[in-house]
Write an enzyme that holds these catalytic residues in place. Sequence first.
Site, PDB file in Angstrom:
ATOM      1  N   ASP A 247       0.833  -1.195  -0.003  1.00  0.00           N
ATOM      2  CA  ASP A 247       0.116   0.037  -0.072  1.00  0.00           C
ATOM      3  C   ASP A 247       0.954   1.147  -0.066  1.00  0.00           C
ATOM      4  OD1 ASP A 247      -2.364   1.612   0.456  1.00  0.00           O
ATOM      5  OD2 ASP A 247      -1.835   1.809   2.542  1.00  0.00           O
ATOM      6  N   SER A 248       0.125   2.338  -0.120  1.00  0.00           N
ATOM      7  CA  SER A 248       1.119   3.629  -0.239  1.00  0.00           C
ATOM      8  C   SER A 248       1.635   3.754   1.318  1.00  0.00           C
ATOM      9  CB  SER A 248       0.196   4.832  -0.424  1.00  0.00           C
ATOM     10  OG  SER A 248      -0.961   4.895   0.406  1.00  0.00           O
TER      11      SER A 248
ATOM     12  N   CYS B 146      -4.383  -1.522  -2.118  1.00  0.00           N
ATOM     13  CA  CYS B 146      -4.418  -0.121  -2.157  1.00  0.00           C
ATOM     14  C   CYS B 146      -5.717   0.023  -3.189  1.00  0.00           C
ATOM     15  CB  CYS B 146      -3.284   0.423  -2.583  1.00  0.00           C
ATOM     16  SG  CYS B 146      -3.227   2.196  -2.900  1.00  0.00           S
TER      17      CYS B 146
ATOM     18  N   GLU C  95      -3.418   8.771   7.985  1.00  0.00           N
ATOM     19  CA  GLU C  95      -1.812   8.437   8.189  1.00  0.00           C
ATOM     20  C   GLU C  95      -1.021   9.234   9.048  1.00  0.00           C
ATOM     21  OE1 GLU C  95       0.977   6.143   6.474  1.00  0.00           O
ATOM     22  OE2 GLU C  95      -0.781   6.025   5.489  1.00  0.00           O
TER      23      GLU C  95
ATOM     24  N   CYS D  52     -11.061   2.582   0.084  1.00  0.00           N
ATOM     25  CA  CYS D  52      -9.764   2.987   0.557  1.00  0.00           C
ATOM     26  C   CYS D  52      -9.454   2.219   1.662  1.00  0.00           C
ATOM     27  CB  CYS D  52      -9.652   4.347   0.780  1.00  0.00           C
ATOM     28  SG  CYS D  52      -8.070   5.032   1.322  1.00  0.00           S
TER      29      CYS D  52
ATOM     30  N   HIS E 260      -7.167   2.547   3.990  1.00  0.00           N
ATOM     31  CA  HIS E 260      -7.115   3.042   5.104  1.00  0.00           C
ATOM     32  C   HIS E 260      -8.389   3.416   5.977  1.00  0.00           C
ATOM     33  CE1 HIS E 260      -3.461   4.402   3.205  1.00  0.00           C
ATOM     34  NE2 HIS E 260      -2.992   5.358   4.448  1.00  0.00           N
TER      35      HIS E 260
HETATM   36  N1  DGL Z   1      -4.909   3.049   1.027  1.00  0.00           N
HETATM   37  C1  DGL Z   1      -4.788   3.611  -0.285  1.00  0.00           C
HETATM   38  C2  DGL Z   1      -6.015   3.190  -0.937  1.00  0.00           C
HETATM   39  O1  DGL Z   1      -6.746   2.359  -0.577  1.00  0.00           O
HETATM   40  C3  DGL Z   1      -4.616   4.920  -0.832  1.00  0.00           C
HETATM   41  C4  DGL Z   1      -4.295   6.067   0.260  1.00  0.00           C
HETATM   42  C5  DGL Z   1      -3.466   7.258  -0.409  1.00  0.00           C
HETATM   43  O2  DGL Z   1      -2.180   7.215  -0.611  1.00  0.00           O
HETATM   44  O3  DGL Z   1      -4.061   8.155  -0.845  1.00  0.00           O
HETATM   45  O4  DGL Z   1      -6.497   3.809  -2.153  1.00  0.00           O
END
Ligand code: DGL
Length: 283
Positions: free
Chosen positions: A13-14, A76, A157, A189, A191
């Site tokens: 992931d990021s 992600c 984050e 997402c 997150h």
């Molecule tokens: N967790 C990521 C997603 O599912 C991206 C969050 C990001 O880096 O903008 O899209």
Amino acid sequence: MALSPHQPIGIFDSGIGGLTVAKAITRLLPEEEMIYFGDTAHLPYGDKSSDAVHHFASHITRFLLDKQCKLIVIACNTASSVAYDVLQFQHGETVLMVNVIDPIVEGVTDKKQHKDIGIIGTQGTIGSGIYENKIREIDPEIRVHNLATPLLAPMIEAGFFHNKISKEIIDSYLAQPKLEDIEALILACTHYPLIKEDIEEYYQGMVDVYDSTDFVAQEVKRLLKNRELLNNFKSNDHHFYVSDYTDAFEQTTHYYYQEKIGLELCPHWSQVEEFPGNEKESL
Ligand code: DGL
């Protein structure tokens, strides 16, 4: 090369978002060894161009292939939206690949309960239209209500959650007219499971809120089982790599993963793997 059950699962992931998926996989498949990569030098992915996200995802995939992974989870949504098809085409013969979109789309539409489904995610995911296309391919009668919520991933984050201000940001997104009349909301997402409670609190049981974590873990299990690649011997040898290390990030990962994680820095990753367009400066 033939895959073997003892090879690890790679997941990326990021940043910390993919840990929600990693956690669900280790809960369901505790014997599996995990190699996690958080591309902290380049987050957020959500506001980058698809070329940049594709570039980072390709490099990370090669890194995980070098680590002999038998299966790679693109944990992600943004990277799954723009890079999964190409990565699957390039590496699908060598490694099993899972994105975080197909399992939840199939899982939610399978229930045939909802005709108005809201989707919240990064600008990249929502802009790609991927959820709408996939959902309507399965059931053209479903109305998809998309809303980009770009502040949420950076907020999470930064460890900014369950407080008055984060709640205000969440509530003001959810109150947008675009999400009026929804029966279900997909957290598009990785997150967002970390703020799922706040989202459920906002809806007070009036809207079903879905995240991808358990759907993805089930898909990983299904694929490994079909190929007789499930590991039978417990491994505790997980590795968590980041492309940029900070103490704050390590603390946040402990909080979210709920166990001690030793982060390993991939040396020079951020310089060596910088996208040629130098996206960071142009933002
Ligand atoms: N967790 C990521 C997603 O599912 C991206 C969050 C990001 O880096 O903008 O899209």
